[in-house]
Write a protein that holds these residues in place. Structure first.
Motif, PDB file in Angstrom:
ATOM      1  N   GLY A 145      63.664  72.863  42.421  1.00 13.51           N
ATOM      2  CA  GLY A 145      64.622  72.503  43.462  1.00 13.51           C
ATOM      3  C   GLY A 145      66.009  72.260  42.897  1.00 13.51           C
ATOM      4  N   ASN A 146      67.038  72.495  43.736  1.00 16.36           N
ATOM      5  CA  ASN A 146      68.401  72.210  43.295  1.00 16.36           C
ATOM      6  C   ASN A 146      68.702  70.721  43.441  1.00 16.36           C
ATOM      7  N   LEU A 147      69.878  70.300  42.959  1.00 16.62           N
ATOM      8  CA  LEU A 147      70.209  68.877  42.911  1.00 16.62           C
ATOM      9  C   LEU A 147      70.283  68.265  44.308  1.00 16.62           C
ATOM     10  N   ALA A 148      70.909  68.963  45.256  1.00 16.48           N
ATOM     11  CA  ALA A 148      71.065  68.421  46.612  1.00 16.48           C
ATOM     12  C   ALA A 148      69.704  68.199  47.268  1.00 16.48           C
ATOM     13  N   PHE A 149      68.801  69.152  47.100  1.00 19.31           N
ATOM     14  CA  PHE A 149      67.471  69.038  47.688  1.00 19.31           C
ATOM     15  C   PHE A 149      66.704  67.891  47.039  1.00 19.31           C
ATOM     16  N   LYS A 150      66.882  67.733  45.740  1.00 21.35           N
ATOM     17  CA  LYS A 150      66.197  66.664  45.007  1.00 21.35           C
ATOM     18  C   LYS A 150      66.676  65.295  45.482  1.00 21.35           C
ATOM     19  N   ILE A 151      67.983  65.147  45.666  1.00 22.22           N
ATOM     20  CA  ILE A 151      68.548  63.878  46.129  1.00 22.22           C
ATOM     21  C   ILE A 151      68.063  63.556  47.543  1.00 22.22           C
ATOM     22  N   MET A 152      68.002  64.589  48.386  1.00 16.32           N
ATOM     23  CA  MET A 152      67.504  64.382  49.744  1.00 16.32           C
ATOM     24  C   MET A 152      66.051  63.922  49.718  1.00 16.32           C
ATOM     25  N   LEU A 153      65.236  64.513  48.846  1.00 14.82           N
ATOM     26  CA  LEU A 153      63.831  64.127  48.753  1.00 14.82           C
ATOM     27  C   LEU A 153      63.677  62.696  48.235  1.00 14.82           C
ATOM     28  N   ILE A 154      64.555  62.271  47.330  1.00  9.43           N
ATOM     29  CA  ILE A 154      64.509  60.889  46.841  1.00  9.43           C
ATOM     30  C   ILE A 154      64.714  59.920  47.999  1.00  9.43           C
ATOM     31  N   THR A 155      65.680  60.237  48.860  1.00  9.37           N
ATOM     32  CA  THR A 155      65.928  59.391  50.027  1.00  9.37           C
ATOM     33  C   THR A 155      64.741  59.388  50.977  1.00  9.37           C
ATOM     34  N   ILE A 156      64.152  60.559  51.207  1.00  9.85           N
ATOM     35  CA  ILE A 156      62.985  60.649  52.089  1.00  9.85           C
ATOM     36  C   ILE A 156      61.817  59.853  51.510  1.00  9.85           C
TER      37      ILE A 156
END
Length: 320
Positions: A35-46
């Motif tokens: 995954g790219n960085l933006a997707f990874k950050i979104m998943l951390i929040t989820i």
């Protein structure tokens, strides 16, 4: 057997559910590699919202005690990361934050869980503001600062620790739900006096469960704080962190574990999307969605599914 019956049987198959959970866990474990960085950050929040929602529903779902304290416990975890982040390894830091939150929740629970209904809800709501204002006063009076810097940790490390906290939270929820402890919690929710008369130590069960579930929220707070770089009482003890898990659990449905998980995933993704695409209208849109959910989905998405399934069965019987 029609399609509704087949789907119902599949959903209630323990082996199928375990297999799907394992596949999802493997996929999530591979995200940092692909995954790219933006997707990874979104998943951390989820993942953070998943932990908070499942932990909240673990206590408030069966007992009926509506707690608005998640923001307080998340904030305690965040400030633990800010104070001890330089001195402790990341994994140890999360454990320490969990223990601090557990102790704080035990004290709060021992004082407040003798209250019932709206009185408990109001107290937990006020607790967030009490801690927020107390910390602000301490920082201005003694440290002459407002807020603290947090040691930055690699996103992959945050992600894997958050995923581990979620797995432990889910396993705990399943264990409690199937144990005598879970039956005691449900009996408290049905009739607290009757539960006490049947031998349940009502106060002890409530306080310990409140402390245990809050511990996961504190651990998530310590992990997420290292991605924020800087926190202050206003951001760490943001009251939205108390309301969002409640709304997510209601949206999914609190009658089983699937509901809070589904609600947290959908609403957390919705929040991230709205903040990105509609930053000025985000709260208006999000608030409207929450009102609609409360008005038209009182039993959540899982309740809607169960209602549709019952309707299918009744239609089948009517035809026969």
């Amino acid at each position: 057997m029609n399609m509704t019956g087949i789907l119902s049987k599949l959903i209630h198959s323990k082996w199928l559910v375990a297999g799907i959970a394992l596949i999802i866990l493997i996929v999530l474990a591979l995200v940092p590699a692909f995954g790219n960085l933006a997707f990874k950050i979104m998943l951390i929040t989820i993942l953070m919202y998943l932990i908070m929602t499942v932990a909240w529903a673990m206590f408030s779902g069966p007992t009926g005690y509506i707690s608005l304290a998640p923001a307080a416990f998340l904030g305690i975890g965040m400030y633990t990361a800010a104070v001890f982040g330089k001195d402790l390894p990341f994994s140890v830091l999360i454990i320490v934050a969990a223990l601090f939150t557990f102790l704080a929740a035990l004290i709060v629970g021992a004082v407040t869980l003798r209250l019932k209904g709206i009185y408990f809800t109001i107290f937990t709501f006020g607790l967030v503001f009490l801690i927020q204002q107390l910390l602000t006063w301490v920082e201005i009076k003694f440290t002459h600062t407002r807020g603290r810097f947090v040691v930055v940790v690699d996103n992959d490390m945050i992600y894997y620790h958050m995923l581990a906290i979620l797995v432990i939270t889910l396993l705990t929820a399943v264990f409690i739900n199937r144990s005598k402890w879970g039956r005691a919690l449900r009996s408290i929710g049905q009739d607290e006096d009757a539960a006490s008369h049947t031998g349940v130590n009502v106060t002890m069960v409530k306080v310990l469960t409140f402390g245990l579930t809050s511990m996961f929220i504190g651990a998530a707070g310590a992990a997420i704080a290292t991605r924020l770089t800087y926190i202050d009482p206003g951001s760490a003890f943001n009251i939205n962190y108390s309301f969002f898990p409640v709304i997510m659990a209601i949206f999914g449905g609190m009658r089983n574990l699937y509901g809070p998980i589904l609600g947290a995933v959908i609403f957390a993704y919705l929040e991230e999307t709205l903040i990105t695409q509609f930053p000025y209208y985000y709260m208006l849109i999000f608030g409207t969605v929450m009102v609609v959910v409360i008005m038209f989905l009182p039993d959540g998405l899982i309740g809607l599914w169960q209602k549709w399934r019952r309707g299918g069965r009744q239609k089948k019987h009517a035809n026969t």
